[in-house]
Design an enzyme around this catalytic site. Sequence first.
Site, mmCIF file in Angstrom:
data_model
loop_
_atom_site.group_PDB
_atom_site.id
_atom_site.type_symbol
_atom_site.label_atom_id
_atom_site.label_comp_id
_atom_site.label_asym_id
_atom_site.label_seq_id
_atom_site.Cartn_x
_atom_site.Cartn_y
_atom_site.Cartn_z
ATOM 1 N N LYS A 137 0.847 -1.192 0.000
ATOM 2 C CA LYS A 137 0.000 0.000 0.000
ATOM 3 C C LYS A 137 0.881 1.239 0.000
ATOM 4 C CE LYS A 137 0.676 1.879 3.439
ATOM 5 N NZ LYS A 137 1.912 2.384 4.112
ATOM 6 N N TYR A 222 -4.445 4.263 6.150
ATOM 7 C CA TYR A 222 -4.961 3.291 7.132
ATOM 8 C C TYR A 222 -6.334 3.723 7.652
ATOM 9 C CZ TYR A 222 -0.507 0.800 7.328
ATOM 10 O OH TYR A 222 0.589 0.050 7.013
HETATM 11 P P1 NAD Z 1 12.429 1.428 2.479
HETATM 12 O O1 NAD Z 1 13.002 2.744 2.083
HETATM 13 O O2 NAD Z 1 12.887 0.818 3.749
HETATM 14 O O3 NAD Z 1 12.694 0.362 1.328
HETATM 15 C C1 NAD Z 1 12.451 0.656 -0.028
HETATM 16 C C2 NAD Z 1 13.295 -0.263 -0.874
HETATM 17 O O4 NAD Z 1 13.102 0.089 -2.250
HETATM 18 C C3 NAD Z 1 14.810 -0.109 -0.601
HETATM 19 O O5 NAD Z 1 15.401 -1.383 -0.519
HETATM 20 C C4 NAD Z 1 15.320 0.646 -1.799
HETATM 21 O O6 NAD Z 1 16.669 0.307 -2.125
HETATM 22 C C5 NAD Z 1 14.361 0.178 -2.895
HETATM 23 N N1 NAD Z 1 14.280 1.094 -4.027
HETATM 24 C C6 NAD Z 1 14.186 0.704 -5.311
HETATM 25 N N2 NAD Z 1 14.180 1.744 -6.132
HETATM 26 C C7 NAD Z 1 14.277 2.840 -5.363
HETATM 27 C C8 NAD Z 1 14.323 4.223 -5.643
HETATM 28 N N3 NAD Z 1 14.266 4.690 -6.896
HETATM 29 N N4 NAD Z 1 14.408 5.069 -4.610
HETATM 30 C C9 NAD Z 1 14.446 4.641 -3.341
HETATM 31 N N5 NAD Z 1 14.407 3.319 -3.013
HETATM 32 C C10 NAD Z 1 14.333 2.432 -4.014
HETATM 33 O O7 NAD Z 1 10.853 1.605 2.465
HETATM 34 P P2 NAD Z 1 9.783 0.637 3.131
HETATM 35 O O8 NAD Z 1 9.439 1.151 4.458
HETATM 36 O O9 NAD Z 1 10.249 -0.767 3.036
HETATM 37 O O10 NAD Z 1 8.503 0.888 2.180
HETATM 38 C C11 NAD Z 1 8.361 0.253 0.924
HETATM 39 C C12 NAD Z 1 6.860 0.126 0.589
HETATM 40 O O11 NAD Z 1 6.237 -0.668 1.585
HETATM 41 C C13 NAD Z 1 6.086 1.444 0.557
HETATM 42 O O12 NAD Z 1 5.131 1.409 -0.470
HETATM 43 C C14 NAD Z 1 5.407 1.497 1.898
HETATM 44 O O13 NAD Z 1 4.204 2.240 1.902
HETATM 45 C C15 NAD Z 1 5.135 0.032 2.144
HETATM 46 N N6 NAD Z 1 5.081 -0.292 3.583
HETATM 47 C C16 NAD Z 1 4.020 -0.994 4.041
HETATM 48 C C17 NAD Z 1 3.927 -1.328 5.384
HETATM 49 C C18 NAD Z 1 2.770 -2.145 5.893
HETATM 50 O O14 NAD Z 1 2.640 -2.291 7.084
HETATM 51 N N7 NAD Z 1 1.954 -2.698 5.011
HETATM 52 C C19 NAD Z 1 4.912 -0.904 6.262
HETATM 53 C C20 NAD Z 1 6.003 -0.191 5.773
HETATM 54 C C21 NAD Z 1 6.073 0.111 4.417
#
Ligand code: NAD
Length: 371
Positions: A137, A222
């Site tokens: 999401k 949420y």
């Molecule tokens: P994060 O920054 O920790 O991880 C993102 C990942 O994407 C990294 O490994 C990064 O290297 C990669 N990536 C690939 N291309 C990229 C670019 N152009 N720029 C930046 N990063 C790039 O983020 P996250 O917290 O893991 O969030 C990722 C997704 O998951 C989001 O859509 C977020 O909304 C979702 N999320 C959902 C929940 C949930 O509870 N459902 C919780 C956290 C995050």
Amino acid sequence: MTSRRNFLQKLSASAMALPFLPGSVSLPDFENLAYQQGKVLRVAIMGLGSYGTRVADAMQACKRAKLVGAISGTPAKLKDWQSKYNIPAKNCYNYENFDQIKNNRDIDAVYVITPNALHRDQVIRVAKAGKHAICEKPMAINAKEGQEMVDACRQANVKLLVGYRLHFEPNTLEIIRMRKAGELGKVMFFQGLSGFKIGDPKQWRLNKELAGGGAMMDIGIYSINGARYMVGEEPVWVTAQETKTDPVKFKEGVDETIQFQLGFPGGAVASCLSTYTMNNLDRFFLNGEKGFAELFPATGYGPIKGRTHKGELTGPHTTHQTVQMDEMAAIIFDNKQPVVPVDGAEGLKDLKIIDAIFQAVKTGRKVELKG
Ligand code: NAD
């Protein structure tokens, strides 16, 4: 059912053939073994960041889903995941070559866990490679993109599911059960408070190009999703007001705080807050003519806690991502219908409401939502 019975019969026969050794033989867990008979969903995770790692860890306890692949732009992360999660090198890809996954018969689905604005193109490429897509999401950064993803997955005849982990959470499901059974009476009001104080101003969550917005896309969603599954209806209008205390950190197009209201066809209203500047905001409150239900915390990783007019909610704490992935295997392979959907159409509904909230903020007007 017949095959399950046969399986259990065979198992009981072999269990009976075991010598009786008190204290040294534990009987097979029949329910688990029968459950495992279902096909296992073999998943590759795309985006090995903080949430991708949380999902990978949780998947180690799955019964019907297995982490078998990884997609990343960082070779060192792929190496690390290969040893940490026992992933074969042949199931690892980068963002340039992952279309080749179409030739990999050992992967059924790709779970896209990258910054929001990348979801659309990545999911469409996954669909074109003939793999089921699970997407975090918000599914995309607006409804137009969301619709394109739904269409691409339909055309490719693959499923599109969104990582709505709370749709499988026991206390959440108990409130939905109570509401459906009429135990709350006619639902009149929902309050959703979603927010946290965001840190590093340089992170992608505060970059409009990658996040598609600010708090609303990340955390406000949420309350939108929660309003819909708690009230049990689709909103027909939206009003919204934005406040910004730090225009340097929260640039144009990156919302800091938005209050919004949703109107439901049955007469219920929702009053919600989405913010990146306050902590301790993770609470749902549902009020009906006969009773109430509260979740606080409502959407964190758990334990999800709450109470109703009948007392404390006592559902077990589950690892949300473990249950979600097992349930998604059943949705994909057995066509199981979850109590609250997690498909692309569900993700699209939230995006339409987000579009309307942004429009309401911009115009200062009430925005009607069409089906
Ligand atoms: P994060 O920054 O920790 O991880 C993102 C990942 O994407 C990294 O490994 C990064 O290297 C990669 N990536 C690939 N291309 C990229 C670019 N152009 N720029 C930046 N990063 C790039 O983020 P996250 O917290 O893991 O969030 C990722 C997704 O998951 C989001 O859509 C977020 O909304 C979702 N999320 C959902 C929940 C949930 O509870 N459902 C919780 C956290 C995050």
